[in-house]
Design a protein around this motif. Sequence first.
Motif, PDB file in Angstrom:
ATOM      1  N   ASN A  83       7.249 -17.879   5.620  1.00 13.09           N
ATOM      2  CA  ASN A  83       8.636 -17.605   5.215  1.00 13.09           C
ATOM      3  C   ASN A  83       9.667 -18.316   6.084  1.00 13.09           C
ATOM      4  OD1 ASN A  83       7.867 -15.853   3.118  1.00 13.09           O
ATOM      5  ND2 ASN A  83       7.422 -14.282   4.659  1.00 13.09           N
ATOM      6  N   ASN A  84       9.202 -19.103   7.044  1.00 16.30           N
ATOM      7  CA  ASN A  84      10.170 -19.779   7.915  1.00 16.30           C
ATOM      8  C   ASN A  84      10.900 -20.892   7.173  1.00 16.30           C
ATOM      9  OD1 ASN A  84      10.705 -22.200   9.960  1.00 16.30           O
ATOM     10  ND2 ASN A  84      11.074 -20.227  10.925  1.00 16.30           N
ATOM     11  N   GLU A  85      12.224 -20.842   7.231  1.00 14.53           N
ATOM     12  CA  GLU A  85      13.038 -21.771   6.435  1.00 14.53           C
ATOM     13  C   GLU A  85      12.936 -23.218   6.937  1.00 14.53           C
ATOM     14  OE1 GLU A  85      14.771 -23.332   3.498  1.00 14.53           O
ATOM     15  OE2 GLU A  85      13.944 -21.297   3.436  1.00 14.53           O
ATOM     16  N   LEU A  86      12.859 -23.408   8.253  1.00 17.93           N
ATOM     17  CA  LEU A  86      12.768 -24.778   8.779  1.00 17.93           C
ATOM     18  C   LEU A  86      11.462 -25.441   8.326  1.00 17.93           C
ATOM     19  CD1 LEU A  86      14.554 -26.600  10.643  1.00 17.93           C
ATOM     20  CD2 LEU A  86      12.876 -26.108  12.428  1.00 17.93           C
ATOM     21  N   LEU A  87      10.376 -24.683   8.393  1.00 17.58           N
ATOM     22  CA  LEU A  87       9.089 -25.214   7.932  1.00 17.58           C
ATOM     23  C   LEU A  87       9.164 -25.556   6.442  1.00 17.58           C
ATOM     24  CD1 LEU A  87       5.983 -25.769   8.255  1.00 17.58           C
ATOM     25  CD2 LEU A  87       5.626 -23.375   7.609  1.00 17.58           C
ATOM     26  N   GLN A  88       9.688 -24.640   5.651  1.00 12.90           N
ATOM     27  CA  GLN A  88       9.730 -24.881   4.203  1.00 12.90           C
ATOM     28  C   GLN A  88      10.643 -26.060   3.852  1.00 12.90           C
ATOM     29  OE1 GLN A  88       7.666 -23.845   2.094  1.00 12.90           O
ATOM     30  NE2 GLN A  88       6.703 -22.179   3.240  1.00 12.90           N
ATOM     31  N   LEU A  91       8.581 -29.086   4.510  1.00  9.07           N
ATOM     32  CA  LEU A  91       7.556 -29.275   3.474  1.00  9.07           C
ATOM     33  C   LEU A  91       8.193 -29.781   2.183  1.00  9.07           C
ATOM     34  CD1 LEU A  91       5.242 -26.158   4.046  1.00  9.07           C
ATOM     35  CD2 LEU A  91       4.951 -28.500   4.885  1.00  9.07           C
ATOM     36  N   ARG A  92       9.399 -29.272   1.882  1.00  8.86           N
ATOM     37  CA  ARG A  92      10.087 -29.764   0.669  1.00  8.86           C
ATOM     38  C   ARG A  92      10.386 -31.261   0.802  1.00  8.86           C
ATOM     39  NH1 ARG A  92      12.678 -24.688   0.702  1.00  8.86           N
ATOM     40  NH2 ARG A  92      14.528 -25.504   1.763  1.00  8.86           N
ATOM     41  N   ARG A  93      10.731 -31.669   2.015  1.00 12.31           N
ATOM     42  CA  ARG A  93      11.002 -33.093   2.238  1.00 12.31           C
ATOM     43  C   ARG A  93       9.733 -33.915   1.952  1.00 12.31           C
ATOM     44  NH1 ARG A  93      12.687 -35.686   8.006  1.00 12.31           N
ATOM     45  NH2 ARG A  93      14.333 -34.130   8.011  1.00 12.31           N
ATOM     46  N   ASN A  94       8.605 -33.446   2.471  1.00  6.21           N
ATOM     47  CA  ASN A  94       7.342 -34.160   2.211  1.00  6.21           C
ATOM     48  C   ASN A  94       6.974 -34.143   0.727  1.00  6.21           C
ATOM     49  OD1 ASN A  94       7.202 -34.695   4.902  1.00  6.21           O
ATOM     50  ND2 ASN A  94       5.082 -34.014   5.153  1.00  6.21           N
ATOM     51  N   GLN A  95       7.257 -33.029   0.057  1.00  9.18           N
ATOM     52  CA  GLN A  95       6.956 -32.954  -1.377  1.00  9.18           C
ATOM     53  C   GLN A  95       7.811 -33.962  -2.156  1.00  9.18           C
ATOM     54  OE1 GLN A  95       7.567 -28.740  -2.037  1.00  9.18           O
ATOM     55  NE2 GLN A  95       5.847 -28.233  -0.672  1.00  9.18           N
ATOM     56  N   GLU A  96       9.068 -34.154  -1.703  1.00 13.10           N
ATOM     57  CA  GLU A  96       9.931 -35.169  -2.324  1.00 13.10           C
ATOM     58  C   GLU A  96       9.348 -36.572  -2.114  1.00 13.10           C
ATOM     59  OE1 GLU A  96      12.526 -35.317  -4.416  1.00 13.10           O
ATOM     60  OE2 GLU A  96      12.036 -33.184  -4.562  1.00 13.10           O
ATOM     61  N   PHE A 171       6.110 -37.089  14.809  1.00 10.16           N
ATOM     62  CA  PHE A 171       5.378 -35.994  15.474  1.00 10.16           C
ATOM     63  C   PHE A 171       6.357 -34.894  15.913  1.00 10.16           C
ATOM     64  CE2 PHE A 171       1.268 -38.077  17.364  1.00 10.16           C
ATOM     65  CZ  PHE A 171       0.747 -38.155  16.093  1.00 10.16           C
ATOM     66  N   GLU A 172       7.417 -35.344  16.583  1.00 10.23           N
ATOM     67  CA  GLU A 172       8.379 -34.403  17.150  1.00 10.23           C
ATOM     68  C   GLU A 172       8.933 -33.458  16.080  1.00 10.23           C
ATOM     69  OE1 GLU A 172      10.921 -36.793  19.443  1.00 10.23           O
ATOM     70  OE2 GLU A 172      11.426 -35.154  20.826  1.00 10.23           O
ATOM     71  N   GLU A 173       9.324 -34.053  14.949  1.00  7.86           N
ATOM     72  CA  GLU A 173       9.898 -33.229  13.873  1.00  7.86           C
ATOM     73  C   GLU A 173       8.868 -32.268  13.293  1.00  7.86           C
ATOM     74  OE1 GLU A 173      13.005 -35.539  11.245  1.00  7.86           O
ATOM     75  OE2 GLU A 173      11.474 -36.931  11.970  1.00  7.86           O
ATOM     76  N   VAL A 174       7.690 -32.810  12.973  1.00  6.33           N
ATOM     77  CA  VAL A 174       6.664 -31.984  12.333  1.00  6.33           C
ATOM     78  C   VAL A 174       6.230 -30.844  13.265  1.00  6.33           C
ATOM     79  CG1 VAL A 174       4.306 -31.981  11.423  1.00  6.33           C
ATOM     80  CG2 VAL A 174       5.888 -33.800  10.763  1.00  6.33           C
ATOM     81  N   ILE A 175       6.088 -31.164  14.548  1.00  5.77           N
ATOM     82  CA  ILE A 175       5.720 -30.125  15.517  1.00  5.77           C
ATOM     83  C   ILE A 175       6.817 -29.058  15.585  1.00  5.77           C
ATOM     84  CG2 ILE A 175       5.328 -29.680  17.987  1.00  5.77           C
ATOM     85  CD1 ILE A 175       4.009 -32.536  18.060  1.00  5.77           C
ATOM     86  N   SER A 176       8.075 -29.499  15.494  1.00  6.83           N
ATOM     87  CA  SER A 176       9.169 -28.515  15.568  1.00  6.83           C
ATOM     88  C   SER A 176       9.165 -27.586  14.344  1.00  6.83           C
ATOM     89  CB  SER A 176      10.529 -29.202  15.735  1.00  6.83           C
ATOM     90  OG  SER A 176      10.927 -29.796  14.518  1.00  6.83           O
ATOM     91  N   TRP A 177       8.790 -28.099  13.169  1.00 10.46           N
ATOM     92  CA  TRP A 177       8.708 -27.216  11.976  1.00 10.46           C
ATOM     93  C   TRP A 177       7.626 -26.165  12.200  1.00 10.46           C
ATOM     94  CZ3 TRP A 177       7.738 -31.717   7.937  1.00 10.46           C
ATOM     95  CH2 TRP A 177       8.838 -32.589   7.939  1.00 10.46           C
ATOM     96  N   ILE A 178       6.470 -26.634  12.712  1.00 11.30           N
ATOM     97  CA  ILE A 178       5.326 -25.725  12.902  1.00 11.30           C
ATOM     98  C   ILE A 178       5.657 -24.669  13.956  1.00 11.30           C
ATOM     99  CG2 ILE A 178       2.925 -25.600  13.727  1.00 11.30           C
ATOM    100  CD1 ILE A 178       2.545 -28.455  12.423  1.00 11.30           C
ATOM    101  N   HIS A 179       6.281 -25.111  15.040  1.00  8.53           N
ATOM    102  CA  HIS A 179       6.641 -24.158  16.100  1.00  8.53           C
ATOM    103  C   HIS A 179       7.704 -23.165  15.639  1.00  8.53           C
ATOM    104  CE1 HIS A 179       4.974 -26.721  19.679  1.00  8.53           C
ATOM    105  NE2 HIS A 179       4.034 -26.173  18.924  1.00  8.53           N
ATOM    106  N   ALA A 180       8.640 -23.648  14.837  1.00  6.71           N
ATOM    107  CA  ALA A 180       9.668 -22.735  14.305  1.00  6.71           C
ATOM    108  C   ALA A 180       9.012 -21.614  13.511  1.00  6.71           C
ATOM    109  CB  ALA A 180      10.648 -23.510  13.414  1.00  6.71           C
ATOM    110  N   ALA A 181       7.891 -21.938  12.852  1.00  6.69           N
ATOM    111  CA  ALA A 181       7.174 -20.940  12.050  1.00  6.69           C
ATOM    112  C   ALA A 181       6.128 -20.196  12.878  1.00  6.69           C
ATOM    113  CB  ALA A 181       6.519 -21.628  10.851  1.00  6.69           C
TER     114      ALA A 181
END
Length: 278
Positions: A83-88, A91-96, A171-181
Amino acid sequence: MKVDLHSHSYYSDGVYSPSEVLEYANQAKCDLFSLTDHDTTDGLSEAQERAEKLSINFIPGVEISAIWRNMTIHILGLDINVNNELLQKGLRRNQEHRKERAAKIAHGLRRTGIKDALEKTSALSKTNMITRTHFAQMLIQEGYCKDMKSVFRRFLTGNKPGAVRVEWSSFEEVISWIHAAGGLAVIAHPFRYRMTQTKIKRMFSEFKETLGDGVEAITAMSSEQEINLCSNWAKEINLLISSGSDYHGWPNQRINIGCLKETPNSDNLIWNHLSWQR
Ligand code: AMP
Ligand code: MN
Ligand code: MN
Ligand code: MN
């Protein structure tokens, strides 16, 4: 203890539903299991529900495409709060990116005379996710190639007609999404990229510098030598080690859930740092 922290359902490029994947994990007697679809968490609620019925310890996961030095590298996010908004948002960016890439792949294939590639490929996906595996499957069905390996080589990589570069996040961005969640970030299948050992080790160091947590030292394809090398580097760089089959359920992929080599004797096993242990 039997652990498998990397698998796919038809919410990305796996064959089976999340419930079916959990049933197979149960048959394989997994004690700890994670579903890690590419760039989506859509299959996790179904997986979690079935895991509870089967009394399997379930870790919600995801496999996120990232970029490092011009190469696509897969980062597993383990134990994430979906449910973490930063992660989602990530993921929406990658889906785009995936949607745009699918159109470009189809365009490239059209130029070599393959018509309606997007329509035919979309029809093969049970969800709204289109991966290169779906394109590969379509090209095999249409008789352009006989197997996955040759279809990737002839159509989907390098300078081939269906090869498309994607600007995934760093890496930095993706890790930050995961950590936020609240999750842990792990480099998936480190020996599957076209890299020298020196470069893999450098990647591990930079991953650690950008606050990454671990590396997948044990996969279904790993040799003893690779497992030992990877575990030693992880210890040296102070990264945790993970173990996962990367099961997709493809009939010709000789990979089974939970079939993984012994874990090296180590005090940095990732599953001792996940919430089910706390
Ligand atoms: P995508 O994330 O859409 O780029 O698709 C990547 C997926 O395609 C990977 O997760 C693998 O499952 C599969 N794949 C990539 N390269 C190959 C290959 N050479 N042979 C078979 N499958 C591959
Ligand atoms: Mn895949
Ligand atoms: Mn992968
Ligand atoms: Mn995978």
